[in-house]
Design an enzyme around this catalytic site. Structure first.
Site, PDB file in Angstrom:
ATOM      1  N   GLY A 108      -4.284  -3.919  -1.594  1.00 15.06           N
ATOM      2  CA  GLY A 108      -4.962  -2.839  -0.874  1.00 15.06           C
ATOM      3  C   GLY A 108      -5.173  -1.589  -1.712  1.00 15.06           C
TER       4      GLY A 108
ATOM      5  N   ASP B 232      -9.443  -9.854   8.695  1.00 11.63           N
ATOM      6  CA  ASP B 232      -8.927  -8.511   8.387  1.00 11.63           C
ATOM      7  C   ASP B 232      -9.925  -7.380   8.632  1.00 11.63           C
ATOM      8  OD1 ASP B 232      -6.593  -7.050   7.391  1.00 11.63           O
ATOM      9  OD2 ASP B 232      -7.814  -6.576   5.636  1.00 11.63           O
TER      10      ASP B 232
ATOM     11  N   TYR C 106      -1.548  -3.595  -6.776  1.00 10.17           N
ATOM     12  CA  TYR C 106      -1.382  -4.275  -5.490  1.00 10.17           C
ATOM     13  C   TYR C 106      -2.688  -4.293  -4.686  1.00 10.17           C
ATOM     14  CZ  TYR C 106      -0.344  -5.239  -0.682  1.00 10.17           C
ATOM     15  OH  TYR C 106      -0.405  -5.775   0.577  1.00 10.17           O
TER      16      TYR C 106
ATOM     17  N   ARG D 253       2.001 -12.271  -0.701  1.00  2.50           N
ATOM     18  CA  ARG D 253       0.668 -12.613  -0.180  1.00  2.50           C
ATOM     19  C   ARG D 253       0.068 -13.804  -0.905  1.00  2.50           C
ATOM     20  NH1 ARG D 253      -1.822  -8.903   3.851  1.00  2.50           N
ATOM     21  NH2 ARG D 253      -0.146  -7.413   4.209  1.00  2.50           N
TER      22      ARG D 253
ATOM     23  N   SER E 290      -1.463  -3.675  10.169  1.00  2.00           N
ATOM     24  CA  SER E 290      -1.100  -4.551   9.055  1.00  2.00           C
ATOM     25  C   SER E 290       0.139  -5.385   9.391  1.00  2.00           C
ATOM     26  CB  SER E 290      -0.821  -3.701   7.821  1.00  2.00           C
ATOM     27  OG  SER E 290      -1.962  -2.921   7.528  1.00  2.00           O
TER      28      SER E 290
ATOM     29  N   ASN F   3       6.338  -8.647   1.898  1.00  2.00           N
ATOM     30  CA  ASN F   3       4.881  -8.446   1.844  1.00  2.00           C
ATOM     31  C   ASN F   3       4.257  -9.329   0.758  1.00  2.00           C
ATOM     32  OD1 ASN F   3       2.434  -7.201   2.720  1.00  2.00           O
ATOM     33  ND2 ASN F   3       2.494  -5.847   0.938  1.00  2.00           N
TER      34      ASN F   3
ATOM     35  N   LYS G 201      -9.833  -2.437   1.433  1.00  2.00           N
ATOM     36  CA  LYS G 201      -9.554  -1.284   2.302  1.00  2.00           C
ATOM     37  C   LYS G 201     -10.337  -0.045   1.870  1.00  2.00           C
ATOM     38  CE  LYS G 201      -6.449  -3.785   4.357  1.00  2.00           C
ATOM     39  NZ  LYS G 201      -6.503  -4.225   5.738  1.00  2.00           N
TER      40      LYS G 201
ATOM     41  N   ARG H  19       0.846  -1.200   0.000  1.00  2.00           N
ATOM     42  CA  ARG H  19       0.000   0.000   0.000  1.00  2.00           C
ATOM     43  C   ARG H  19       0.878   1.245   0.000  1.00  2.00           C
ATOM     44  NH1 ARG H  19      -1.826   0.788   4.292  1.00  2.00           N
ATOM     45  NH2 ARG H  19      -1.175  -1.048   5.463  1.00  2.00           N
TER      46      ARG H  19
ATOM     47  N   HIS I 202     -10.664  -2.532  11.277  1.00  2.00           N
ATOM     48  CA  HIS I 202      -9.562  -3.373  10.792  1.00  2.00           C
ATOM     49  C   HIS I 202      -9.335  -4.486  11.822  1.00  2.00           C
ATOM     50  CE1 HIS I 202      -5.073  -3.469   9.309  1.00  2.00           C
ATOM     51  NE2 HIS I 202      -5.813  -4.324   8.639  1.00  2.00           N
TER      52      HIS I 202
ATOM     53  N   CYS J  43       0.544  -7.597  11.668  1.00  2.00           N
ATOM     54  CA  CYS J  43       0.808  -7.725  13.107  1.00  2.00           C
ATOM     55  C   CYS J  43       0.060  -8.892  13.735  1.00  2.00           C
ATOM     56  CB  CYS J  43       0.488  -6.425  13.827  1.00  2.00           C
ATOM     57  SG  CYS J  43       1.660  -5.110  13.446  1.00  2.00           S
TER      58      CYS J  43
ATOM     59  N   LYS K  37      -3.223 -10.629  12.675  1.00  2.00           N
ATOM     60  CA  LYS K  37      -4.673 -10.919  12.644  1.00  2.00           C
ATOM     61  C   LYS K  37      -4.960 -12.275  12.013  1.00  2.00           C
ATOM     62  CE  LYS K  37      -5.761  -7.132  10.483  1.00  2.00           C
ATOM     63  NZ  LYS K  37      -4.360  -6.650  10.441  1.00  2.00           N
TER      64      LYS K  37
HETATM   65  P1  GTP Z   1      -2.610  -7.770   7.273  1.00  2.00           P
HETATM   66  O1  GTP Z   1      -3.112  -8.796   6.310  1.00  2.00           O
HETATM   67  O2  GTP Z   1      -1.478  -6.963   6.690  1.00  2.00           O
HETATM   68  O3  GTP Z   1      -3.666  -6.884   7.829  1.00  2.00           O
HETATM   69  O4  GTP Z   1      -1.822  -8.545   8.457  1.00  2.00           O
HETATM   70  P2  GTP Z   1      -2.263  -9.479   9.692  1.00  2.00           P
HETATM   71  O5  GTP Z   1      -2.532  -8.630  10.882  1.00  2.00           O
HETATM   72  O6  GTP Z   1      -3.305 -10.445   9.296  1.00  2.00           O
HETATM   73  O7  GTP Z   1      -0.866 -10.227  10.007  1.00  2.00           O
HETATM   74  P3  GTP Z   1      -0.490 -11.778   9.920  1.00  2.00           P
HETATM   75  O8  GTP Z   1      -1.337 -12.635  10.815  1.00  2.00           O
HETATM   76  O9  GTP Z   1      -0.433 -12.156   8.491  1.00  2.00           O
HETATM   77  O10 GTP Z   1       0.989 -11.764  10.525  1.00  2.00           O
HETATM   78  C1  GTP Z   1       2.056 -11.052   9.957  1.00  2.00           C
HETATM   79  C2  GTP Z   1       3.377 -11.631  10.404  1.00  2.00           C
HETATM   80  O11 GTP Z   1       3.473 -11.670  11.822  1.00  2.00           O
HETATM   81  C3  GTP Z   1       3.591 -13.058   9.912  1.00  2.00           C
HETATM   82  O12 GTP Z   1       4.906 -13.182   9.427  1.00  2.00           O
HETATM   83  C4  GTP Z   1       3.388 -13.896  11.143  1.00  2.00           C
HETATM   84  O13 GTP Z   1       4.152 -15.082  11.117  1.00  2.00           O
HETATM   85  C5  GTP Z   1       3.811 -12.960  12.278  1.00  2.00           C
HETATM   86  N1  GTP Z   1       3.053 -13.269  13.517  1.00  2.00           N
HETATM   87  C6  GTP Z   1       1.727 -13.458  13.627  1.00  2.00           C
HETATM   88  N2  GTP Z   1       1.364 -13.792  14.892  1.00  2.00           N
HETATM   89  C7  GTP Z   1       2.508 -13.802  15.615  1.00  2.00           C
HETATM   90  C8  GTP Z   1       2.784 -14.087  16.989  1.00  2.00           C
HETATM   91  O14 GTP Z   1       1.918 -14.403  17.812  1.00  2.00           O
HETATM   92  N3  GTP Z   1       4.104 -13.991  17.372  1.00  2.00           N
HETATM   93  C9  GTP Z   1       5.094 -13.656  16.500  1.00  2.00           C
HETATM   94  N4  GTP Z   1       6.341 -13.582  16.969  1.00  2.00           N
HETATM   95  N5  GTP Z   1       4.858 -13.394  15.183  1.00  2.00           N
HETATM   96  C10 GTP Z   1       3.585 -13.461  14.746  1.00  2.00           C
HETATM   97  C1  SPV Z   2      -3.109  -4.577   5.114  1.00  2.00           C
HETATM   98  O1  SPV Z   2      -2.133  -3.963   4.637  1.00  2.00           O
HETATM   99  O2  SPV Z   2      -3.599  -4.274   6.227  1.00  2.00           O
HETATM  100  C2  SPV Z   2      -3.709  -5.708   4.376  1.00  2.00           C
HETATM  101  C3  SPV Z   2      -3.234  -5.991   3.020  1.00  2.00           C
HETATM  102  O3  SPV Z   2      -4.615  -6.346   4.887  1.00  2.00           O
HETATM  103  S1  SPV Z   2      -3.992  -4.926   1.846  1.00  2.00           S
HETATM  104  O4  SPV Z   2      -5.330  -5.429   1.555  1.00  2.00           O
HETATM  105  O5  SPV Z   2      -3.185  -4.961   0.659  1.00  2.00           O
HETATM  106  O6  SPV Z   2      -4.081  -3.597   2.381  1.00  2.00           O
HETATM  107 MN    MN Z   3      -5.163  -5.571   6.894  1.00  2.00          MN
END
Ligand code: GTP
Ligand code: SPV
Ligand code: MN
Length: 604
Positions: free
Chosen positions: A210, A288, A208, A377, A259, A375, A217, A69, A237, A261, A263
């Site tokens: 988002g 998400d 891309y 996906r 993002s 990033n 989004k 994004r 979110h 972190c 979810k």
């Molecule tokens: P968006 O799709 O961008 O909104 O992201 P999201 O919040 O769904 O994040 P996602 O669950 O995909 O995690 C992103 C990264 O953080 C990945 O590389 C995970 O492996 C890592 N991660 C997720 N949960 C944990 C956790 O509990 N501990 C640690 N150390 N890393 C984590």
């Molecule tokens: C984020 O960046 O929080 C995502 C991926 O969930 S995107 O839909 O590309 O924004």
């Molecule tokens: Mn997101």
């Protein structure tokens, strides 16, 4: 084609501006999708992955300058600048239309203009909302087909609702109009513009997720948050996860993390063995986006407006997220991952497999950086998720028992704490800080405020947004308790203190226990924390010193944090609700008093 005059007129107007070779109305059928995939394979827009291990899986390599994004190119265009607020980039709507239309002029020459009717949310839910996206990207069409309810059923709903609302009057444009073109994929000719007052979106120059899948989004967060404010609901979110206890009762938690972190991972969590053996189960409702509405019973009822996952690939493994891994071996589109010699998708964090081509299609050499883009996906239908909840598509949604905020904080922020009431909870959400990730362009790992994980996504002034959150606390409301978690605190050795992933279940159990009043806690100025003995640590091998560090509240550092939070709230000026400022002052003065009296609390 549609029988809706206003829709046809808009498509005609766009075609006149963008001059496509042809116009295709998408019905969402499998045949239509197959034809698009074939077209992209011919053009090398897609590469077929190993059909034995990954049937119907494809790899898309994006332009290397188009991988995330672009917050600096994302605008909220409202008549009054203050309505967008200091949290958004703003442009005057007339000026914005003029600038972006100049880029759209003739941009689809030689291309097909696809018209994509879509529904965000279950097709039969009163909480769902529809939109129509125009795009010149077949990749966007195939992704929208996975991420939304796209095609004939959505168009039928739009026509029905439109006719209903138009009865006896002029037609009302109650669906969101999104115009997208990949343009020249030139970062200097790229804009993502939102016109919430017109329920419209214009995006050019990026393919891309988002930036280009406008239902996600742009619609379901930026435009929807604006609508939600005026209609009394929330567009957030957040993931939605159902936790089934050994008695067979399921409680739902909504959690907002910025993002990349965590979810997706929390939404698909598999509990530790000791939990599974005693009968705990976890159900995924969304990973998400969450739309929450106060129900007749005063509780918040939530739907996931999406139909699929656009998830972060790196870090996804059988150890961290087995549910995700299990759904990615068929009918998945991968974007910017690496590939092995066998044509299998590969990314950092997978224990097996050797990448031979990196995300740009070059021979993999470690000196070029990670094999998969950080990033990179996957796009996959939610129906392929083994933990997909049987209630995920309930028209009325699911009732929310707890709201959780969280972010990446190496220091300061404990594993979990509970806000004492809704007002403190709103402050905790507003004050959220997190280290930036690769999901947006720019520096990674820089701490910034990301209120409610909505900094890039709130379609209006954060001060008004906080006031809207506070306004839900009214007579008759049965609001969930609010918590904050941090899986990312690091020890002196620079490593994460908490194992994370499945073990996060231990924190969720405490959260649900607090929500029904059955778990212990210790009060601190920032909120209530579990003591070590309040957490179920069965089968967890973690030194007590680490647990104590995870639950430690350093009052002096927190006093400094609250000073910085105060400056942040003040930066919004007069629109900031007094109630939030008062709550901030209450906590800040408690911290100031306690910091003088003792060095720390929270260390048993
Ligand atoms: P968006 O799709 O961008 O909104 O992201 P999201 O919040 O769904 O994040 P996602 O669950 O995909 O995690 C992103 C990264 O953080 C990945 O590389 C995970 O492996 C890592 N991660 C997720 N949960 C944990 C956790 O509990 N501990 C640690 N150390 N890393 C984590
Ligand atoms: C984020 O960046 O929080 C995502 C991926 O969930 S995107 O839909 O590309 O924004
Ligand atoms: Mn997101």
């Amino acid at each position: 084609m549609s029988k809706l005059e206003s829709l046809k007129r808009w498509v005609d107007d766009v075609a006149r501006l963008t001059q496509p070779e042809r116009v295709q109305w998408c019905d969402g059928s499998e045949a239509e999708n197959d034809a698009l995939i074939d077209l992209m394979l011919q053009r090398d827009d897609l590469i077929e992955l190993n059909p034995r291990t990954h049937p119907n899986c494809y790899l898309h390599r994006s332009n290397p300058s188009d991988v995330a994004r672009v917050e600096h190119l994302t605008f909220i265009c409202t008549q009054n600048r203050d309505d967008a607020g200091p949290n958004n980039h703003w442009m005057d709507p007339a000026q914005a239309h003029a600038r972006i239309d100049a880029l759209f002029a003739g941009c689809m020459q030689g291309r097909t203009l696809y018209v994509i009717p879509y529904c965000m949310g279950p097709i039969d839910s009163p909480l769902s909302r529809c939109g129509v996206q125009i795009t010149d990207s077949p990749y966007v069409v195939t992704n929208m087909r996975i991420m939304t309810r796209m095609g004939a059923a959505a168009l039928a709903r739009i026509e029905r609702e439109h006719v209903d609302s138009a009865a006896g009057g002029a037609p009302v444009a109650d669906f969101v109009k999104g115009l997208h073109s990949t343009g020249e994929l030139d970062p200097h000719k790229r804009f993502i513009m939102h016109f919430p007052e017109e329920l419209s979106i214009k995006s050019i120059g990026s393919g891309y997720g988002g930036n280009a899948l406008l239902g996600k989004k742009c619609h379901a967060l930026r435009i929807a948050s604006w609508q939600a404010r005026s209609e009394g609901w929330l567009a957030e979110h957040m993931l939605i996860v159902g936790i089934q206890n050994p008695k067979g009762e399921t409680h739902y938690i909504a959690a907002a993390f910025p993002s990349a972190c965590g979810k997706t991972n929390l939404a698909m969590l598999i509990p530790p063995a000791s939990y599974r053996e005693s009968g705990w189960k976890v159900w995924t409702v969304g990973d998400d986006i969450c739309w929450m509405t106060p129900g007749a019973d005063g509780r918040l009822w939530a739907i996931n407006p999406e139909a699929g996952f656009f998830g972060v690939a790196p870090g996804t493994s059988a150890k961290t997220n087995p549910n995700a891994l299990a759904m990615l071996n068929h009918d998945t589109i991968f974007t910017n991952v690496a590939v092995t010699a066998d044509g299998d998708p590969w990314w950092e964090g997978l224990p097996d497999g050797v990448p031979v081509k990196d995300w740009q299609g070059r021979d993999y050499v470690p000196a070029n950086g990670p094999a998969a883009h950080p990033n990179s996906r996957f796009t996959v239908s939610a129906k392929q998720c083994p933990s997909w909840s049987p209630h995920a598509e309930d028209a009325q949604g699911v009732p929310i028992s707890a709201i959780v905020f969280g972010g990446r904080r190496e220091h300061l922020v404990p594993l979990v704490f509970e806000a004492r009431d809704w007002t403190q909870g709103v402050l905790v959400g507003a004050a959220m800080g997190s280290e930036t990730t690769a999901a947006a362009t720019g520096a990674v790992g820089v701490l910034r405020r990301d209120s409610m994980a909505m900094k890039p996504f709130c379609g209006y002034n954060f001060a008004d947004y906080f006031a809207h959150w506070l306004s839900l606390d009214k007579p008759g409301a049965r609001l969930p308790k609010i918590f904050h978690v941090n899986w990312f605190r690091k020890g002196d050795d620079g490593r994460f203190l908490w194992p994370g992933f499945g073990d996060n279940m231990r924190v969720l159990e405490w959260i649900l226990g607090r929500s029904n009043g059955s778990e212990g806690a210790e009060e601190t100025p920032i909120g209530n924390l579990p003591r070590v003995q309040d957490l179920n640590l069965d089968g967890l091998e973690l030194p007590r010193s680490k647990l104590e560090a995870l639950l430690h509240v350093d009052l002096e550092s927190w006093a400094a944090e609250y000073e910085s939070i105060g400056e942040y709230l003040a930066s919004f000026g007069a629109r900031m609700p007094q109630k939030l400022l008062d709550e901030h002052r209450r906590v800040a003065s408690l911290l100031a008093e306690d910091a003088v009296e003792s060095d720390a609390v929270g260390t048993p």
